[in-house]
Enzyme design. Structure first.
Site, PDB file in Angstrom:
ATOM      1  N   ASN A  13     -11.497 -10.392   3.747  1.00 43.57           N
ATOM      2  CA  ASN A  13     -11.297 -10.313   2.297  1.00 43.57           C
ATOM      3  C   ASN A  13     -10.197 -11.303   1.915  1.00 43.57           C
ATOM      4  OD1 ASN A  13     -10.862  -9.622  -0.361  1.00 43.57           O
ATOM      5  ND2 ASN A  13     -10.004  -7.595   0.082  1.00 43.57           N
ATOM      6  N   LYS A  15      -9.217 -12.085  -0.981  1.00 45.63           N
ATOM      7  CA  LYS A  15      -8.512 -11.704  -2.224  1.00 45.63           C
ATOM      8  C   LYS A  15      -8.373 -12.934  -3.141  1.00 45.63           C
ATOM      9  CE  LYS A  15      -6.210  -8.153   0.389  1.00 45.63           C
ATOM     10  NZ  LYS A  15      -5.180  -7.151   0.423  1.00 45.63           N
ATOM     11  N   HIS A 106     -12.251  -1.420  -3.909  1.00 43.67           N
ATOM     12  CA  HIS A 106     -11.026  -1.789  -3.182  1.00 43.67           C
ATOM     13  C   HIS A 106      -9.823  -1.170  -3.905  1.00 43.67           C
ATOM     14  CE1 HIS A 106      -7.787  -4.126  -1.427  1.00 43.67           C
ATOM     15  NE2 HIS A 106      -8.610  -4.428  -0.442  1.00 43.67           N
ATOM     16  N   GLU A 108      -7.018  -2.257  -4.588  1.00 43.12           N
ATOM     17  CA  GLU A 108      -6.379  -3.140  -5.586  1.00 43.12           C
ATOM     18  C   GLU A 108      -7.146  -3.088  -6.901  1.00 43.12           C
ATOM     19  OE1 GLU A 108      -6.191  -6.667  -3.152  1.00 43.12           O
ATOM     20  OE2 GLU A 108      -4.708  -5.662  -1.893  1.00 43.12           O
ATOM     21  N   GLU A 178      -9.641   2.320   4.083  1.00 43.45           N
ATOM     22  CA  GLU A 178      -8.423   1.513   4.014  1.00 43.45           C
ATOM     23  C   GLU A 178      -7.286   2.352   3.447  1.00 43.45           C
ATOM     24  OE1 GLU A 178      -9.403  -2.915   3.727  1.00 43.45           O
ATOM     25  OE2 GLU A 178      -9.610  -2.146   1.716  1.00 43.45           O
ATOM     26  N   GLY A 184      -1.737  -4.765   3.669  1.00 44.37           N
ATOM     27  CA  GLY A 184      -0.782  -5.845   3.429  1.00 44.37           C
ATOM     28  C   GLY A 184       0.658  -5.473   3.750  1.00 44.37           C
ATOM     29  N   SER A 222      -3.915  -4.030   7.563  1.00 44.24           N
ATOM     30  CA  SER A 222      -3.105  -4.778   8.536  1.00 44.24           C
ATOM     31  C   SER A 222      -3.771  -4.918   9.903  1.00 44.24           C
ATOM     32  CB  SER A 222      -1.708  -4.150   8.656  1.00 44.24           C
ATOM     33  OG  SER A 222      -1.046  -4.190   7.399  1.00 44.24           O
TER      34      SER A 222
HETATM   35  C1  PEP Z   1      -7.591  -5.469   2.457  1.00 43.22           C
HETATM   36  O1  PEP Z   1      -7.046  -5.765   1.420  1.00 43.22           O
HETATM   37  O2  PEP Z   1      -8.792  -5.173   2.449  1.00 43.22           O
HETATM   38  C2  PEP Z   1      -6.789  -5.465   3.684  1.00 43.22           C
HETATM   39  C3  PEP Z   1      -7.169  -4.695   4.643  1.00 43.22           C
HETATM   40  O3  PEP Z   1      -5.652  -6.250   3.696  1.00 43.22           O
HETATM   41  P1  PEP Z   1      -4.661  -6.474   4.951  1.00 43.22           P
HETATM   42  O4  PEP Z   1      -5.530  -6.739   6.172  1.00 43.22           O
HETATM   43  O5  PEP Z   1      -3.860  -7.686   4.576  1.00 43.22           O
HETATM   44  O6  PEP Z   1      -3.857  -5.255   5.100  1.00 43.22           O
END
Ligand code: PEP
Length: 263
Positions: A13, A15, A106, A108, A178, A184, A222
């Site tokens: 992703n 973003k 997601h 976000e 997630e 992040g 992460s």
């Molecule tokens: C995401 O936003 O889907 C995600 C998992 O981000 P990160 O791997 O940076 O934590």
């Protein structure tokens, strides 16, 4: 109950990243790594979710790769079809432009752009009806986890979409768990905690649809090469949704390799 026979999915992703020149270099490096040491398609589905403006360019670039790599949209409109909806990108348009996969829900989008469950349901319904495969994101906040509500929150998010997914459409659903506190932040759920939640999700899905036993459930938060092998070894973790580490070709490749090797 275990999903260990499901072919894993590793999806990057991007973003609201990267700039054009960096995206070009990232794809070039990733394709080069696949050329040098391919990851069999049967061992791992691989996908990239670029910004909307880059979807077609990325798709054309990926068509030159030594194996199939999915192009995934990061979101879709709650409005179906075509029409006077300035700024929107519908499921039908994605499909028409050859994009077959989309992330919906997601955290976000839920948190920053107020995608409430009823809005997410409209998006899921439109995407499925247009024939897209939906990577449906769920996850709890730190506060919800610390107050012992994580399971309930996540299972509710799974139940939310049951209202709009028709029986035969569950095969178009991939789930991404997630935990918001792990996105992040550099903090990852332990493999044990992630596996426990994935098993609960599979149990919840299986109560809704027989497809639940076969649904790919990805972990996101992460994920990096250093933790991918342990996560990939968990029976109900069928892949990863990768944010930050997908912006580095070598890291993303290693994560895909970890999942391809262990399943
Ligand atoms: C995401 O936003 O889907 C995600 C998992 O981000 P990160 O791997 O940076 O934590």
């Amino acid at each position: 109950m275990s999903g260990s026979t499901i072919t894993p999915w590793v999806v990057g992703n991007w973003k609201m990243n990267p700039l054009q020149a960096d995206a070009g270099a990232l794809l070039k490096n990733f394709k080069q790594l696949l050329n040098e040491q391919n990851i069999a398609e049967a061992a791992c589905h691989i996908g990239v979710a670029p910004t909307a403006i880059a979807l077609t360019t990325v798709q054309n670039e990926l068509a030159q790769a030594s194996r199939h790599i999915m192009t995934v949209a990061q979101d879709v409109s709650r409005v179906a079809g075509t029409g006077a909806y300035t700024g929107e990108l519908s499921a039908e348009l994605l499909k028409d432009y050859g994009v077959e996969f989309v992330l919906i829900g997601h955290s976000e989008r839920r948190e920053i752009f107020a995608d409430q469950p009823h809005i997410i349901n409209e998006k899921v319904k439109n995407a499925l009806n247009a024939g897209l495969t939906v990577i449906y994101c769920v996850g709890e906040s730190l506060e919800q986890r610390e107050s012992g509500q994580a399971e309930q929150v996540v299972l509710q998010q799974i139940c939310d979409i049951a209202a709009v997914v028709q029986a035969e459409q569950w095969k178009q659903i991939v789930v991404a768990y997630e935990p918001i506190w792990a996105i992040g932040t550099g903090k990852t759920a332990s493999p044990e905690d992630a596996q426990a939640m994935h098993a609960k999700i599979r149990e919840g899905l299986s109560q809704i649809t027989p497809m639940g036993l076969h649904t790919a459930i990805l972990y996101g938060g992460s994920v990096k090469p250093e933790n991918a092998v342990e996560l990939a070894a968990c029976p109900d973790i069928n892949g990863a949704l990768v944010g930050g580490a997908s912006l580095n070709a070598e890291s993303f490749y290693k994560i895909a390799q970890a999942f391809a090797n262990t399943k």
